[in-house]
Motif scaffolding. Structure first.
Motif, mmCIF file in Angstrom:
data_model
loop_
_atom_site.group_PDB
_atom_site.id
_atom_site.type_symbol
_atom_site.label_atom_id
_atom_site.label_comp_id
_atom_site.label_asym_id
_atom_site.label_seq_id
_atom_site.Cartn_x
_atom_site.Cartn_y
_atom_site.Cartn_z
ATOM 1 N N GLN A 1 51.486 47.540 -35.845
ATOM 2 C CA GLN A 1 50.298 47.228 -35.060
ATOM 3 C C GLN A 1 49.236 46.446 -35.836
ATOM 4 O OE1 GLN A 1 48.956 51.054 -33.648
ATOM 5 N NE2 GLN A 1 50.994 51.586 -32.850
ATOM 6 N N ALA A 2 49.494 46.194 -37.124
ATOM 7 C CA ALA A 2 48.467 45.529 -37.941
ATOM 8 C C ALA A 2 48.410 44.035 -37.710
ATOM 9 C CB ALA A 2 48.719 45.809 -39.418
ATOM 10 N N GLY A 3 49.392 43.471 -37.040
ATOM 11 C CA GLY A 3 49.370 42.033 -36.777
ATOM 12 C C GLY A 3 49.898 41.191 -37.914
ATOM 13 N N TYR A 4 50.728 41.785 -38.793
ATOM 14 C CA TYR A 4 51.277 41.026 -39.916
ATOM 15 C C TYR A 4 52.480 40.196 -39.503
ATOM 16 C CZ TYR A 4 48.501 44.461 -42.513
ATOM 17 O OH TYR A 4 47.481 45.262 -42.977
ATOM 18 N N GLY A 5 53.015 40.457 -38.312
ATOM 19 C CA GLY A 5 54.153 39.688 -37.827
ATOM 20 C C GLY A 5 55.457 40.444 -37.958
ATOM 21 N N ASP A 6 56.458 39.965 -37.203
ATOM 22 C CA ASP A 6 57.759 40.631 -37.176
ATOM 23 C C ASP A 6 58.450 40.595 -38.535
ATOM 24 O OD1 ASP A 6 57.352 41.147 -34.523
ATOM 25 O OD2 ASP A 6 58.528 39.422 -33.814
ATOM 26 N N LEU A 7 58.235 39.528 -39.303
ATOM 27 C CA LEU A 7 58.911 39.403 -40.595
ATOM 28 C C LEU A 7 58.565 40.579 -41.503
ATOM 29 C CD1 LEU A 7 60.744 37.487 -42.234
ATOM 30 C CD2 LEU A 7 58.657 36.467 -43.176
ATOM 31 N N VAL A 8 57.284 40.921 -41.571
ATOM 32 C CA VAL A 8 56.835 42.025 -42.424
ATOM 33 C C VAL A 8 57.293 43.358 -41.849
ATOM 34 C CG1 VAL A 8 54.825 43.180 -43.400
ATOM 35 C CG2 VAL A 8 54.850 40.694 -43.196
ATOM 36 N N ALA A 9 57.107 43.548 -40.527
ATOM 37 C CA ALA A 9 57.460 44.823 -39.899
ATOM 38 C C ALA A 9 58.952 45.103 -40.016
ATOM 39 C CB ALA A 9 57.028 44.815 -38.432
ATOM 40 N N ASP A 10 59.798 44.099 -39.750
ATOM 41 C CA ASP A 10 61.249 44.301 -39.832
ATOM 42 C C ASP A 10 61.683 44.621 -41.260
ATOM 43 O OD1 ASP A 10 61.378 43.801 -37.156
ATOM 44 O OD2 ASP A 10 62.109 41.735 -37.352
ATOM 45 N N ALA A 11 61.084 43.944 -42.247
ATOM 46 C CA ALA A 11 61.459 44.198 -43.643
ATOM 47 C C ALA A 11 61.154 45.639 -44.023
ATOM 48 C CB ALA A 11 60.711 43.232 -44.566
ATOM 49 N N TYR A 12 60.024 46.154 -43.573
ATOM 50 C CA TYR A 12 59.662 47.528 -43.908
ATOM 51 C C TYR A 12 60.550 48.530 -43.167
ATOM 52 C CZ TYR A 12 56.713 51.630 -44.798
ATOM 53 O OH TYR A 12 56.246 52.872 -45.193
ATOM 54 N N ARG A 13 60.860 48.258 -41.859
ATOM 55 C CA ARG A 13 61.711 49.163 -41.096
ATOM 56 C C ARG A 13 63.101 49.278 -41.723
ATOM 57 N NH1 ARG A 13 60.755 50.671 -35.808
ATOM 58 N NH2 ARG A 13 58.724 50.081 -34.956
ATOM 59 N N ARG A 14 63.612 48.150 -42.281
ATOM 60 C CA ARG A 14 64.945 48.184 -42.883
ATOM 61 C C ARG A 14 64.933 48.894 -44.245
ATOM 62 N NH1 ARG A 14 64.967 42.759 -41.248
ATOM 63 N NH2 ARG A 14 64.611 42.125 -43.422
ATOM 64 N N ALA A 15 63.921 48.626 -45.043
ATOM 65 C CA ALA A 15 63.917 49.137 -46.413
ATOM 66 C C ALA A 15 63.433 50.582 -46.504
ATOM 67 C CB ALA A 15 63.030 48.251 -47.295
ATOM 68 N N GLY A 16 62.575 51.016 -45.581
ATOM 69 C CA GLY A 16 61.990 52.351 -45.679
ATOM 70 C C GLY A 16 63.012 53.468 -45.744
ATOM 71 N N PRO A 17 63.945 53.570 -44.775
ATOM 72 C CA PRO A 17 64.944 54.656 -44.842
ATOM 73 C C PRO A 17 65.802 54.600 -46.108
ATOM 74 C CG PRO A 17 64.890 53.682 -42.648
ATOM 75 C CD PRO A 17 64.053 52.805 -43.524
ATOM 76 N N ALA A 18 66.163 53.392 -46.540
ATOM 77 C CA ALA A 18 66.973 53.274 -47.764
ATOM 78 C C ALA A 18 66.193 53.785 -48.973
ATOM 79 C CB ALA A 18 67.390 51.820 -47.965
#
Length: 729
Positions: free
Chosen positions: A24-41
């Motif tokens: 929701q911070a408005g950083y864009g899909d590139l940032v959000a997707d990178a965090y969603r993928r790396a967080g669980p790992a």
């Protein structure tokens, strides 16, 4: 992997809140997707706490450095996790945030190089790397970005040197202690840059205030390699002690430069072995040249090197034996005369030319392996095209910016291979000449690059009556000082021939006497010669402490310490003016490391006239005493003088101190290192401590023979003989 996989049930709600905030911070899909993928790992590999904490780092980077840099944070964290544990990763993330806050332009480069940095550096070294990059300063963002991108030589040396296994990396600390124990030197020791010329990577070197060593010596392993590194730093220390000034390379061919260097290597080793005989045995074990093989120039030079180091070595070649004989004769006459290397090397070079032997300067590598490439003992002038290899300064410590003065002239910077680094031009926001110099941290044993800013401030003008009093006071002392200076002989030794007794035979007079005797005539008995100093050749820079403490009263007097400093300087200046010796006067004080003030009272090329006297009378005491930076700045002026001896005379009343330093030893040790730096360049430093209890720090900084305390002007003419005697010894 599901967005919640890898997180224990009790952590999943926190994870949803963390990535929801990024979404929701408005950083864009590139940032959000990178965090969603790396967080669980990261949660599975490192721990859920770090995976959630990483959201704060991503936000900080996105706000300050942009979306692209923020999108790299999650993957960089996974890369770092292969080398760091959870606690170290938290420190890594904090360091990334620090770079984003203080150097946002450099974050992208830092993240792109995370793999290389994490593999090469342990966490404390990584933190030190980041801090060094941040200390490069706010005004040079391009240089700072290049550092984190591993495009600068300094960054590459830090990473490559610490990441290597064995070789120099494992010995660096011990070599520093060894060099300090032998010669009292503590320069930084670095590995040669990987993109340097082959000769530079294969041989040691020095310059820029540091020592450069190969990552490893080919063909040497374990204990033998350790001894070879020790031999190398011991040899470089001998150059620092005994090669007092650089040889001018103007007009010399590469062969002549190589031969003069060879003789100078042998001379400094012979001097070093007089006080430390064990060094001769250490060096001798690496001379392996043999008296066989084709008589080519490079092979003969290696054989000559061994002949000069090993008295038991026999060589049948006439050129080698001639070199040994010439060197022995020159050493007997005066081994302390550095010019003997120039004379003997020149003669041997002529013989090589007459023998028609070819010398390939590009293929030549100094022998044996422990000897440096000799670039540190040559002055190639402003045009360094004569240099056999291209040399980069090891440390960039000082930057002087070129600016137009009030009279429209340009101030000229000067490159110098000292611990102050290479000088470049810089401009202060106030339009005043500014120099940045390193400062030595005795706790870490390293220099802090570009740590202090020295500003040249306009001095005040004193009242005419004060200036007039300085020009007329104590003429009796001025006369005694003038007589003393005229009687001194601070110059190069000269041969005086035609003497009835002396230190050597005057060969021309001896031949003439023999001819006269055989002709039945009475021979002239003046067939000897001796060495004398018949003139003075010395430049002096008087550096006056103008800190606030100098405004205090002298014990038992109504005058202040600063008044005593002004009067003693005026008396000395009037005496030197009478005899025509070149001298300069400057004053200093400091208000923190970013505001070290340097006031020029008189330059070398200016007369000591009523205007200089008025500037001297106008000095006022204020602020603190950061001594090391101004010693380096004054040394820059003295390096330009071509005198035989150059003296920095520091007049002060107290130990170094400043408002931003709590450790009392810190500035004392830095000033001590600054004095050593000038000493390695042949510049003498002496301290006159006025009306104070300065022995405790002055002798630590300037050495037991480099400082004295006086409490009255009448002692000035008794002080100077000690200074001149020290310069002659």
């Amino acid at each position: 992997m599901n967005a919640s996989d890898g997180f224990p049930p009790e952590w999943r709600e926190r994870w949803h809140v963390a990535h929801g905030r990024i979404d929701q911070a408005g950083y864009g899909d590139l940032v959000a997707d990178a965090y969603r993928r790396a967080g669980p790992a990261l949660a599975a590999e490192v721990g859920p706490a770090f995976a959630i904490r990483l959201a704060a780092t991503i936000s900080n980077v996105a706000i300050r450095s942009g979306r692209l840099a923020a999108s790299l944070v999650p993957q960089a964290a996974r890369t770092a996790s292969r080398h760091f544990d959870e606690a170290a990763l938290n420190s890594w993330a904090a360091a990334v945030e620090d770079v984003a806050r203080r150097a946002p332009e450099a974050v992208l480069a830092l993240l792109e190089n995370t793999g290389r940095l994490a593999q090469a550096l342990a966490l404390p070294d990584f933190i030190a790397f980041v801090r060094m990059g941040l200390h490069l300063g706010d005004k040079d963002a391009g240089r700072r970005r290049a550092f984190f991108a591993l495009e600068s030589g300094e960054a590459i040396r830090l990473v490559e040197g610490r990441g290597a296994d064995g070789g120099l990396a494992g010995l660096r600390h011990g070599l520093g202690l060894y060099l300090n124990a032998l010669w009292g030197l503590a320069p930084p020791i670095a590995e040669a840059p990987p993109d340097a010329p082959d000769q530079m990577r294969r041989r040691p070197g020095f310059g820029g205030g540091g020592v450069r060593l190969p990552a490893a010596f080919a063909g040497f392993e374990d204990g033998e390699a350790k001894l070879l590194y020790r031999a190398a730093v011991a040899h470089i220390g001998a150059h620092h002690r005994f090669t007092r000034e650089k040889f001018p390379a103007t007009g010399l061919k590469p062969l002549q430069i190589a031969l003069v260097s060879l003789i100078e290597d042998a001379r400094v080793e012979r001097l070093a072995a007089r006080t430390m005989p064990g060094l001769a045995a250490l060096w001798r074990r690496f001379h392996v040249a043999r008296p066989e093989g084709p008589p080519i120039a490079i092979a003969l030079m290696a054989r000559l090197s061994r002949a000069l180091a090993d008295p038991d070595y026999a060589d049948p070649h006439g050129w080698v034996e001639k070199g040994r004989a010439l060197f022995a004769e020159a050493v007997r006459e005066n081994i302390g005369d550095q010019q003997l290397s120039r004379r003997v090397g020149g003669l041997l070079g002529n013989d090589i030319g007459q023998m028609r032997l070819q010398f390939d300067a590009r293929a030549y590598v100094v022998q044996p392996a422990y000897r440096d490439d000799n670039m540190g003992i040559w002055d190639f002038g402003p045009d360094d095209s004569q240099a056999p290899v291209e040399i980069e300064a090891m440390l960039e410590g000082a930057r002087i910016e070129q600016q137009a003065g009030d009279d429209g002239r340009r101030e000229e910077g000067e490159d110098g291979d000292t611990a102050s680094g290479r000088l470049a031009e810089a401009q202060d926001e106030d339009g005043l000449l500014v120099a940045r110099y390193p400062e030595y941290d005795h706790v870490t044993g390293r220099y802090r690059p570009e740590w202090c800013r020295v500003r040249e401030m306009p001095g005040g003008i004193g009242a005419p009556r004060v200036a007039s009093a300085l020009g007329e006071a104590r003429s009796d002392i001025v006369e005694r000082l003038s007589t003393l200076i005229k009687a001194s002989r601070i110059s190069r030794q000269q041969r005086v021939r035609g003497q009835t007794e002396g230190e050597f035979l005057d060969m021309d007079a001896s031949i003439a006497a023999m001819i006269a005797r055989r002709a039945g005539e009475v021979p002239d008995t003046r067939v000897y010669g001796r060495y004398e100093r018949r003139s003075r050749d010395m430049s002096v820079l008087v550096l006056i402490d103008a800190s606030r403490s100098t405004t205090e009263r002298v014990r038992g007097s109504q005058g202040s310490v600063l008044e005593m400093e002004r009067l003693s300087t005026a008396l000395l200046a009037r005496a030197m003016t009478d005899v025509g010796d070149p001298f300069a006067i400057a004053a200093f004080c400091s208000n923190g490391r970013e505001d070290v003030r340097y006031v020029r009272v008189k330059d070398f090329d200016r007369p000591f006239d009523r205007f200089a006297m008025a500037r001297l009378a106008g000095l006022a005491g204020d602020y603190s005493t950061r001594l090391g930076a101004v010693i380096r700045h004054a040394g820059r002026d003295l390096r330009r003088q071509r005198s035989y001896r150059r003296l920095l005379l520091v007049v002060t009343d107290g130990e170094p101190s400043d408002i931003d330093v709590d450790d009392r030893r810190y500035l004392v040790e830095d000033a001590r290192m600054a004095v050593h730096e000038l000493g390695r360049e042949g510049i003498d430093t002496f301290c006159v401590a006025l009306d104070c209890d300065a022995d405790s720090y002055a002798q630590r900084i300037f050495g037991p023979r480099g400082a004295t305390v006086i409490d009255t002007i009448d002692r000035l003419d008794r002080l100077l003989p000690a200074v001149y005697l020290r310069l002659r010894s």
